[in-house]
Enzyme design. Structure first.
Site, PDB file in Angstrom:
ATOM      1  N   ASN A   1       0.830  -1.219   0.000  1.00  0.00           N
ATOM      2  CA  ASN A   1       0.000   0.000   0.000  1.00  0.00           C
ATOM      3  C   ASN A   1       0.860   1.262   0.000  1.00  0.00           C
ATOM      4  O   ASN A   1       0.342   2.365   0.098  1.00  0.00           O
ATOM      5  CB  ASN A   1      -0.974   0.001   1.187  1.00  0.00           C
ATOM      6  CG  ASN A   1      -0.272   0.118   2.530  1.00  0.00           C
ATOM      7  OD1 ASN A   1       0.964   0.159   2.601  1.00  0.00           O
ATOM      8  ND2 ASN A   1      -1.046   0.188   3.599  1.00  0.00           N
TER       9      ASN A   1
ATOM     10  N   SER B   1       9.674 -11.922  14.285  1.00  0.00           N
ATOM     11  CA  SER B   1      10.765 -11.118  14.842  1.00  0.00           C
ATOM     12  C   SER B   1      11.279 -11.751  16.128  1.00  0.00           C
ATOM     13  O   SER B   1      10.510 -12.386  16.865  1.00  0.00           O
ATOM     14  CB  SER B   1      10.218  -9.721  15.148  1.00  0.00           C
ATOM     15  OG  SER B   1      11.112  -9.014  15.953  1.00  0.00           O
TER      16      SER B   1
ATOM     17  N   THR C   1      11.671 -10.228  18.574  1.00  0.00           N
ATOM     18  CA  THR C   1      10.951  -9.550  19.653  1.00  0.00           C
ATOM     19  C   THR C   1      10.001 -10.511  20.381  1.00  0.00           C
ATOM     20  O   THR C   1       9.674 -10.281  21.543  1.00  0.00           O
ATOM     21  CB  THR C   1      10.198  -8.312  19.094  1.00  0.00           C
ATOM     22  OG1 THR C   1       9.784  -7.492  20.161  1.00  0.00           O
ATOM     23  CG2 THR C   1       8.999  -8.688  18.254  1.00  0.00           C
TER      24      THR C   1
ATOM     25  N   TYR D   1       3.633  -3.643  19.037  1.00  0.00           N
ATOM     26  CA  TYR D   1       4.237  -4.213  17.828  1.00  0.00           C
ATOM     27  C   TYR D   1       4.583  -5.690  18.064  1.00  0.00           C
ATOM     28  O   TYR D   1       4.237  -6.567  17.257  1.00  0.00           O
ATOM     29  CB  TYR D   1       5.503  -3.429  17.427  1.00  0.00           C
ATOM     30  CG  TYR D   1       6.329  -4.158  16.404  1.00  0.00           C
ATOM     31  CD1 TYR D   1       5.907  -4.249  15.081  1.00  0.00           C
ATOM     32  CD2 TYR D   1       7.532  -4.792  16.755  1.00  0.00           C
ATOM     33  CE1 TYR D   1       6.658  -4.944  14.133  1.00  0.00           C
ATOM     34  CE2 TYR D   1       8.281  -5.485  15.820  1.00  0.00           C
ATOM     35  CZ  TYR D   1       7.843  -5.563  14.512  1.00  0.00           C
ATOM     36  OH  TYR D   1       8.577  -6.269  13.583  1.00  0.00           O
TER      37      TYR D   1
ATOM     38  N   LYS E   1       3.177  -9.455  16.343  1.00  0.00           N
ATOM     39  CA  LYS E   1       3.961 -10.564  15.771  1.00  0.00           C
ATOM     40  C   LYS E   1       3.595 -11.873  16.477  1.00  0.00           C
ATOM     41  O   LYS E   1       3.440 -12.920  15.842  1.00  0.00           O
ATOM     42  CB  LYS E   1       5.460 -10.282  15.909  1.00  0.00           C
ATOM     43  CG  LYS E   1       5.952  -9.162  15.006  1.00  0.00           C
ATOM     44  CD  LYS E   1       5.869  -9.532  13.537  1.00  0.00           C
ATOM     45  CE  LYS E   1       6.066  -8.353  12.630  1.00  0.00           C
ATOM     46  NZ  LYS E   1       5.678  -8.599  11.238  1.00  0.00           N
TER      47      LYS E   1
HETATM   48  P1  NAD Z   1       9.307  -1.804   5.625  1.00  0.00           P
HETATM   49  O1  NAD Z   1       8.423  -0.821   6.299  1.00  0.00           O
HETATM   50  O2  NAD Z   1      10.449  -1.293   4.846  1.00  0.00           O
HETATM   51  O3  NAD Z   1       8.430  -2.744   4.670  1.00  0.00           O
HETATM   52  C1  NAD Z   1       7.095  -3.102   4.971  1.00  0.00           C
HETATM   53  C2  NAD Z   1       6.270  -2.814   3.747  1.00  0.00           C
HETATM   54  O4  NAD Z   1       4.895  -3.154   4.017  1.00  0.00           O
HETATM   55  C3  NAD Z   1       6.266  -1.332   3.327  1.00  0.00           C
HETATM   56  O5  NAD Z   1       6.603  -1.227   1.960  1.00  0.00           O
HETATM   57  C4  NAD Z   1       4.842  -0.858   3.600  1.00  0.00           C
HETATM   58  O6  NAD Z   1       4.435   0.152   2.683  1.00  0.00           O
HETATM   59  C5  NAD Z   1       4.062  -2.155   3.464  1.00  0.00           C
HETATM   60  N1  NAD Z   1       2.794  -2.202   4.196  1.00  0.00           N
HETATM   61  C6  NAD Z   1       2.564  -1.899   5.494  1.00  0.00           C
HETATM   62  N2  NAD Z   1       1.271  -2.103   5.799  1.00  0.00           N
HETATM   63  C7  NAD Z   1       0.669  -2.561   4.655  1.00  0.00           C
HETATM   64  C8  NAD Z   1      -0.660  -2.945   4.332  1.00  0.00           C
HETATM   65  N3  NAD Z   1      -1.657  -2.866   5.222  1.00  0.00           N
HETATM   66  N4  NAD Z   1      -0.913  -3.377   3.077  1.00  0.00           N
HETATM   67  C9  NAD Z   1       0.071  -3.435   2.141  1.00  0.00           C
HETATM   68  N5  NAD Z   1       1.340  -3.062   2.395  1.00  0.00           N
HETATM   69  C10 NAD Z   1       1.642  -2.642   3.645  1.00  0.00           C
HETATM   70  O7  NAD Z   1       9.790  -2.834   6.736  1.00  0.00           O
HETATM   71  P2  NAD Z   1      10.883  -3.999   6.663  1.00  0.00           P
HETATM   72  O8  NAD Z   1      12.004  -3.615   7.552  1.00  0.00           O
HETATM   73  O9  NAD Z   1      11.147  -4.378   5.282  1.00  0.00           O
HETATM   74  O10 NAD Z   1      10.076  -5.149   7.421  1.00  0.00           O
HETATM   75  C11 NAD Z   1       9.365  -6.152   6.725  1.00  0.00           C
HETATM   76  C12 NAD Z   1       8.694  -7.064   7.739  1.00  0.00           C
HETATM   77  O11 NAD Z   1       9.693  -7.631   8.584  1.00  0.00           O
HETATM   78  C13 NAD Z   1       7.701  -6.362   8.658  1.00  0.00           C
HETATM   79  O12 NAD Z   1       6.602  -7.221   8.874  1.00  0.00           O
HETATM   80  C14 NAD Z   1       8.491  -6.176   9.934  1.00  0.00           C
HETATM   81  O13 NAD Z   1       7.652  -6.132  11.070  1.00  0.00           O
HETATM   82  C15 NAD Z   1       9.362  -7.430   9.945  1.00  0.00           C
HETATM   83  N6  NAD Z   1      10.590  -7.265  10.741  1.00  0.00           N
HETATM   84  C16 NAD Z   1      11.442  -6.221  10.456  1.00  0.00           C
HETATM   85  C17 NAD Z   1      12.587  -6.054  11.236  1.00  0.00           C
HETATM   86  C18 NAD Z   1      13.519  -4.900  10.984  1.00  0.00           C
HETATM   87  O14 NAD Z   1      14.302  -4.572  11.877  1.00  0.00           O
HETATM   88  N7  NAD Z   1      13.515  -4.276   9.825  1.00  0.00           N
HETATM   89  C19 NAD Z   1      12.884  -6.962  12.279  1.00  0.00           C
HETATM   90  C20 NAD Z   1      12.016  -8.022  12.510  1.00  0.00           C
HETATM   91  C21 NAD Z   1      10.863  -8.166  11.724  1.00  0.00           C
HETATM   92  N1  UFG Z   2      20.513   2.167  20.113  1.00  0.00           N
HETATM   93  C1  UFG Z   2      21.176   3.300  20.538  1.00  0.00           C
HETATM   94  N2  UFG Z   2      20.856   4.489  19.970  1.00  0.00           N
HETATM   95  C2  UFG Z   2      19.905   4.621  18.996  1.00  0.00           C
HETATM   96  C3  UFG Z   2      19.230   3.453  18.553  1.00  0.00           C
HETATM   97  C4  UFG Z   2      19.555   2.240  19.149  1.00  0.00           C
HETATM   98  O1  UFG Z   2      22.032   3.228  21.415  1.00  0.00           O
HETATM   99  O2  UFG Z   2      19.649   5.742  18.522  1.00  0.00           O
HETATM  100  C5  UFG Z   2      20.878   0.851  20.694  1.00  0.00           C
HETATM  101  C6  UFG Z   2      19.735   0.151  21.404  1.00  0.00           C
HETATM  102  O3  UFG Z   2      19.685   0.556  22.751  1.00  0.00           O
HETATM  103  C7  UFG Z   2      20.111  -1.321  21.219  1.00  0.00           C
HETATM  104  C8  UFG Z   2      20.814  -1.353  19.863  1.00  0.00           C
HETATM  105  O4  UFG Z   2      21.224  -0.002  19.618  1.00  0.00           O
HETATM  106  O5  UFG Z   2      21.044  -1.712  22.203  1.00  0.00           O
HETATM  107  C9  UFG Z   2      19.912  -1.810  18.730  1.00  0.00           C
HETATM  108  O6  UFG Z   2      18.721  -1.040  18.728  1.00  0.00           O
HETATM  109  P1  UFG Z   2      17.697  -1.041  17.508  1.00  0.00           P
HETATM  110  O7  UFG Z   2      16.622  -0.056  17.834  1.00  0.00           O
HETATM  111  O8  UFG Z   2      18.421  -0.868  16.233  1.00  0.00           O
HETATM  112  O9  UFG Z   2      17.139  -2.536  17.507  1.00  0.00           O
HETATM  113  P2  UFG Z   2      16.388  -3.365  18.648  1.00  0.00           P
HETATM  114  O10 UFG Z   2      17.237  -4.546  18.966  1.00  0.00           O
HETATM  115  O11 UFG Z   2      15.965  -2.523  19.768  1.00  0.00           O
HETATM  116  O12 UFG Z   2      15.055  -3.823  17.893  1.00  0.00           O
HETATM  117  C10 UFG Z   2      15.074  -4.296  16.546  1.00  0.00           C
HETATM  118  C11 UFG Z   2      13.770  -3.892  15.844  1.00  0.00           C
HETATM  119  C12 UFG Z   2      12.607  -4.605  16.464  1.00  0.00           C
HETATM  120  C13 UFG Z   2      12.852  -6.082  16.425  1.00  0.00           C
HETATM  121  C14 UFG Z   2      14.160  -6.432  17.102  1.00  0.00           C
HETATM  122  C15 UFG Z   2      14.440  -7.890  16.865  1.00  0.00           C
HETATM  123  O13 UFG Z   2      13.545  -2.494  15.963  1.00  0.00           O
HETATM  124  O14 UFG Z   2      11.447  -4.348  15.704  1.00  0.00           O
HETATM  125  O15 UFG Z   2      15.227  -5.679  16.535  1.00  0.00           O
HETATM  126  O16 UFG Z   2      15.398  -8.339  17.748  1.00  0.00           O
HETATM  127  F1  UFG Z   2      11.845  -6.710  17.040  1.00  0.00           F
END
Ligand code: NAD
Ligand code: UFG
Length: 336
Positions: A32, A124, A126, A148, A152
């Site tokens: 979207n 994740s 998480t 969030y 998940k």
């Molecule tokens: P991202 O935001 O770059 O990609 C997600 C995409 O989904 C976007 O392009 C957004 O426009 C689309 N989207 C959101 N809601 C929608 C909807 N209702 N219908 C259609 N499209 C929709 O994020 P990402 O980092 O690529 O993450 C992808 C997936 O992996 C997510 O589900 C996220 O929760 C999961 N994830 C990401 C991380 C991370 O650190 N990046 C870690 C663990 C899990």
């Molecule tokens: N951190 C800083 N300064 C910042 C951002 C982060 O010191 O500005 C530190 C955090 O305290 C942590 C580390 O950098 O120790 C990583 O932080 P992130 O926010 O990059 O990542 P998290 O591990 O907190 O969380 C990420 C995603 C979550 C996901 C998780 C999976 O944001 O969505 O990894 O383990 F669930």
């Protein structure tokens, strides 16, 4: 037959689409565009020489999804679409539950209606909550500390129930650790809206001069240098994990949670120092109090991915940082 990629214009989705196109898979992306732009599609074509079908669809729109399944011969779905900002999820929880949980249920209903029962889901690390000790294993108890994370966990539980109700489903729930890096071409990468929440995009924007200073959230954790330790994984390795998961679905019955991490932990200060070295830029930082909800150390036991998918990460921290920097320095304003 085509693969349906929800959220395929996003960060992890676009890298996965590249790896699938390299294998000449037919791809249909639905997104979207709430957190991405169609500009990524030209970049994907530039990297692979292949084009990809894009349809602007919200996964909460059952009618539109039905049309996608009616008009395309879908064999399996990789479901990335979702909202992902932990802090924002505390402020607008209902949007997160509606988008991530209701949207996923809508998708699964439409898949079942069209007899498409092969799925790779973006979960994740998480879901391990705060009470487990790393290395984290798939058999450990799960919990969530914010909306969030709840979304998940809820979708995982829905998928376990779904797989129990109908043994034709094959589902890989990939529990990502901390994805970073970018495609080595520098053409696609992470492009967060506004000020980044995550460490790597924040550091990269400090290095490129878009942000003045990093705040390091706490240096009094029980870790070697006192700063938080995470399992950073190169987004291309993560993308290849999806390729392996799709190839393995025929061997997976039910719903299988699988960690996708390297098994190594890296501290915030190690990241800052590596980034300084790779970019040649100064990364000024302040130590500030811990961020609420953070824990000291998170890293994966990645042996299930190795045993079940034949997958393991191969790109090291230097590659992750060098590729992040190439993407950020070549595209200081993202795709614009
Ligand atoms: P991202 O935001 O770059 O990609 C997600 C995409 O989904 C976007 O392009 C957004 O426009 C689309 N989207 C959101 N809601 C929608 C909807 N209702 N219908 C259609 N499209 C929709 O994020 P990402 O980092 O690529 O993450 C992808 C997936 O992996 C997510 O589900 C996220 O929760 C999961 N994830 C990401 C991380 C991370 O650190 N990046 C870690 C663990 C899990
Ligand atoms: N951190 C800083 N300064 C910042 C951002 C982060 O010191 O500005 C530190 C955090 O305290 C942590 C580390 O950098 O120790 C990583 O932080 P992130 O926010 O990059 O990542 P998290 O591990 O907190 O969380 C990420 C995603 C979550 C996901 C998780 C999976 O944001 O969505 O990894 O383990 F669930």
């Amino acid at each position: 037959m085509s693969l349906l990629i929800t959220g395929g214009t996003g960060y992890i989705g676009s890298h996965t689409v590249v790896e699938l196109l390299k294998l000449n898979k037919d791809i249909v992306i639905v997104d979207n565009l709430s957190n991405s732009s169609t500009l990524v599609l030209d970049r994907i074509t530039k990297i692979t020489g292949n084009s990809v079908k894009f349809i602007k669809v919200d996964i909460c729109d059952e009618h539109a999804l039905n049309t996608v399944f009616e008009q395309n011969d879908i064999e399996a779905v990789v479901h990335f679409a979702g909202l992902k900002a932990v802090g924002e999820s505390n402020e607008i929880p209902l949007d997160y539950y509606q988008n991530n949980v209701s949207g996923s249920v809508t998708l699964f209903k439409v898949m079942a209606k069209h007899n498409v029962k092969k799925l790779v889901f973006s979960s994740s690390a998480t879901v391990y909550g705060e009470n487990n000790t790393s290395p984290l294993k798939e058999t450990m108890a799960t919990s969530a500390t914010n909306p969030y994370g709840q979304t998940k966990l809820m979708v995982e539980n829905i998928l376990f129930d779904l797989a129990k109700s109908d043994e034709q489903w094959s589902i890989a729930c990939l529990r990502y650790f901390n994805p970073i890096g970018a495609h080595e071409s520098g053409l696609i990468g992470e492009n967060p809206n506004g000020i980044p929440n995550n460490l790597l995009p924040y550091v990269a924007q400090v290095a490129v001069g878009r942000l003045p200073k990093l705040q390091v959230f706490g240096d009094d954790y029980d870790t070697p240098d006192g700063t938080g330790v995470r399992d950073y994984i190169h987004v291309v390795d993560l993308a290849l994990g999806h390729v392996k998961a799709l190839e393995s679905l025929s061997r997976i019955s039910g719903c299988q949670p699988i960690n996708i991490g390297t098994g190594n932990g890296t501290s915030v200060l190690e990241i800052v120092n590596s980034f300084k070295e790779a970019s040649g830029q100064d990364i000024p930082y302040n130590i500030v109090p811990r961020r609420a909800g953070d824990i000291a150390t998170v890293y994966a036991d990645a042996s299930v991915a190795n045993d079940l998918l034949g997958w393991q990460a191969s790109r090291d921290l230097n590659a992750m940082i060098a590729d992040t920097w190439r993407w950020q320095s070549q595209n200081p304003n993202g795709f614009e």
